[in-house]
Motif scaffolding. Sequence first.
Motif, PDB file in Angstrom:
ATOM      1  N   THR A 103       0.836  -1.211   0.000  1.00 31.39           N
ATOM      2  CA  THR A 103       0.000   0.000   0.000  1.00 31.39           C
ATOM      3  C   THR A 103       0.870   1.260   0.000  1.00 31.39           C
ATOM      4  O   THR A 103       0.340   2.365  -0.046  1.00 31.39           O
ATOM      5  N   LYS A 104       2.197   1.106   0.063  1.00 38.22           N
ATOM      6  CA  LYS A 104       3.072   2.281   0.184  1.00 38.22           C
ATOM      7  C   LYS A 104       4.038   2.482  -0.982  1.00 38.22           C
ATOM      8  O   LYS A 104       4.356   3.613  -1.335  1.00 38.22           O
ATOM      9  N   THR A 105       4.543   1.402  -1.549  1.00 47.01           N
ATOM     10  CA  THR A 105       5.413   1.437  -2.735  1.00 47.01           C
ATOM     11  C   THR A 105       6.476   2.544  -2.664  1.00 47.01           C
ATOM     12  O   THR A 105       6.438   3.518  -3.415  1.00 47.01           O
ATOM     13  N   THR A 106       7.422   2.346  -1.764  1.00 46.95           N
ATOM     14  CA  THR A 106       8.485   3.341  -1.586  1.00 46.95           C
ATOM     15  C   THR A 106       9.772   2.920  -2.284  1.00 46.95           C
ATOM     16  O   THR A 106      10.722   3.702  -2.351  1.00 46.95           O
ATOM     17  N   ARG A 107       9.815   1.686  -2.807  1.00 48.68           N
ATOM     18  CA  ARG A 107      11.070   1.182  -3.384  1.00 48.68           C
ATOM     19  C   ARG A 107      10.910   0.836  -4.862  1.00 48.68           C
ATOM     20  O   ARG A 107       9.808   0.845  -5.400  1.00 48.68           O
ATOM     21  N   SER A 108      12.042   0.481  -5.474  1.00 47.54           N
ATOM     22  CA  SER A 108      12.018   0.208  -6.917  1.00 47.54           C
ATOM     23  C   SER A 108      11.496  -1.203  -7.186  1.00 47.54           C
ATOM     24  O   SER A 108      11.562  -2.074  -6.320  1.00 47.54           O
ATOM     25  N   PRO A 109      11.009  -1.435  -8.421  1.00 49.16           N
ATOM     26  CA  PRO A 109      10.552  -2.782  -8.782  1.00 49.16           C
ATOM     27  C   PRO A 109      11.626  -3.840  -8.541  1.00 49.16           C
ATOM     28  O   PRO A 109      11.323  -4.942  -8.094  1.00 49.16           O
ATOM     29  N   ILE A 110      12.882  -3.511  -8.799  1.00 47.85           N
ATOM     30  CA  ILE A 110      13.958  -4.503  -8.629  1.00 47.85           C
ATOM     31  C   ILE A 110      14.103  -4.895  -7.162  1.00 47.85           C
ATOM     32  O   ILE A 110      14.264  -6.069  -6.825  1.00 47.85           O
ATOM     33  N   GLY A 127       0.765   4.292  -3.463  1.00 47.44           N
ATOM     34  CA  GLY A 127       1.934   4.719  -2.702  1.00 47.44           C
ATOM     35  C   GLY A 127       2.633   5.857  -3.417  1.00 47.44           C
ATOM     36  O   GLY A 127       1.968   6.697  -4.033  1.00 47.44           O
ATOM     37  N   VAL A 128       3.968   5.869  -3.369  1.00 43.42           N
ATOM     38  CA  VAL A 128       4.742   6.955  -3.982  1.00 43.42           C
ATOM     39  C   VAL A 128       4.561   6.882  -5.506  1.00 43.42           C
ATOM     40  O   VAL A 128       4.920   5.882  -6.134  1.00 43.42           O
ATOM     41  N   MET A 129       3.990   7.947  -6.075  1.00 43.97           N
ATOM     42  CA  MET A 129       3.543   7.882  -7.480  1.00 43.97           C
ATOM     43  C   MET A 129       4.684   7.592  -8.458  1.00 43.97           C
ATOM     44  O   MET A 129       4.512   6.807  -9.390  1.00 43.97           O
ATOM     45  N   THR A 130       5.879   8.188  -8.227  1.00 38.17           N
ATOM     46  CA  THR A 130       6.985   7.934  -9.164  1.00 38.17           C
ATOM     47  C   THR A 130       7.368   6.455  -9.151  1.00 38.17           C
ATOM     48  O   THR A 130       7.724   5.883 -10.181  1.00 38.17           O
ATOM     49  N   ARG A 131       7.281   5.840  -7.970  1.00 40.05           N
ATOM     50  CA  ARG A 131       7.574   4.408  -7.859  1.00 40.05           C
ATOM     51  C   ARG A 131       6.494   3.588  -8.565  1.00 40.05           C
ATOM     52  O   ARG A 131       6.779   2.645  -9.297  1.00 40.05           O
TER      53      ARG A 131
END
Length: 207
Positions: A103-110, A127-131
Amino acid sequence: MLKPARMTFEQAAALPQAGQLAVQGLYAAGPLRPGLKILINGAGGGVGTIAVQLAKSQDVEITGVDSTSKLEMMRTVGFDHVIDYRTEDFTRNGRRYDLILDTKTTRSPIEYARSLNPGGTYATVGGVMTRVLQFAAFGWLIRLTTGKTVRLIMLKQNRDLPLLNERFEAGRLVPVIDGPYKLSEAREAFRHFGAGNHKGKVVITIE
Ligand SMILES: NC(=O)c1ccc[n+]([C@@H]2O[C@H](COP(=O)([O-])OP(=O)(O)OC[C@H]3O[C@@H](n4cnc5c(N)ncnc54)[C@H](OP(=O)(O)O)[C@@H]3O)[C@@H](O)[C@H]2O)c1
């Protein structure tokens, strides 16, 4: 869709959006099977506290990640393991999961793909839109190079309300409510939510 008679209006307010994101994220890779290892990131809010109750109907092992003040409530609501994201980075502790719901997505897909078992699935609801945009752009590349799946969940409105009602009526789903707050307390309720101090879903009632 009508709420069940036993469901309070506060519970009915807390369930639809978070509950359907939980369903659609949890079943992003199909039905849950016994023995599955699941991790929910940002697990102490609306989505995580519902997802864990839905997942526990199967014999799965489920880990929740959030901040210190929420860990006890998370254990109570069904998480087998909890991680405090302020002291431990789950993408670097060497553990792997079959399904990650974020629900937060603060890190990269990798970084997230690294925490998945072979053939595993990562599903983000926001979560973080750029991520989040990185997942939209590079999901295909992750799949091609790792065989793992990353999914962006776009809420399908109203689709899963019957399931949520059914689980509630069976006594297997009780939304965690922060409050309810009176309308006159709305400012404090929003501050509380904005500071991330809420547990489950913040509900405001109109007297
Ligand atoms: N996909 C769609 O169609 C759609 C539609 C509507 C909403 N959404 C999204 O769905 C999500 C809503 O989820 P929700 O209601 O469960 O959110 P929530 O109630 O805000 O809960 C998120 C939890 O994450 C914790 N947290 C903050 N930073 C974190 C980090 N770096 N790592 C791990 N946990 C962290 C917060 O606690 P602390 O602040 O104490 O750390 C909070 O307990 C949002 O991202 C929203 O944008 C998506």
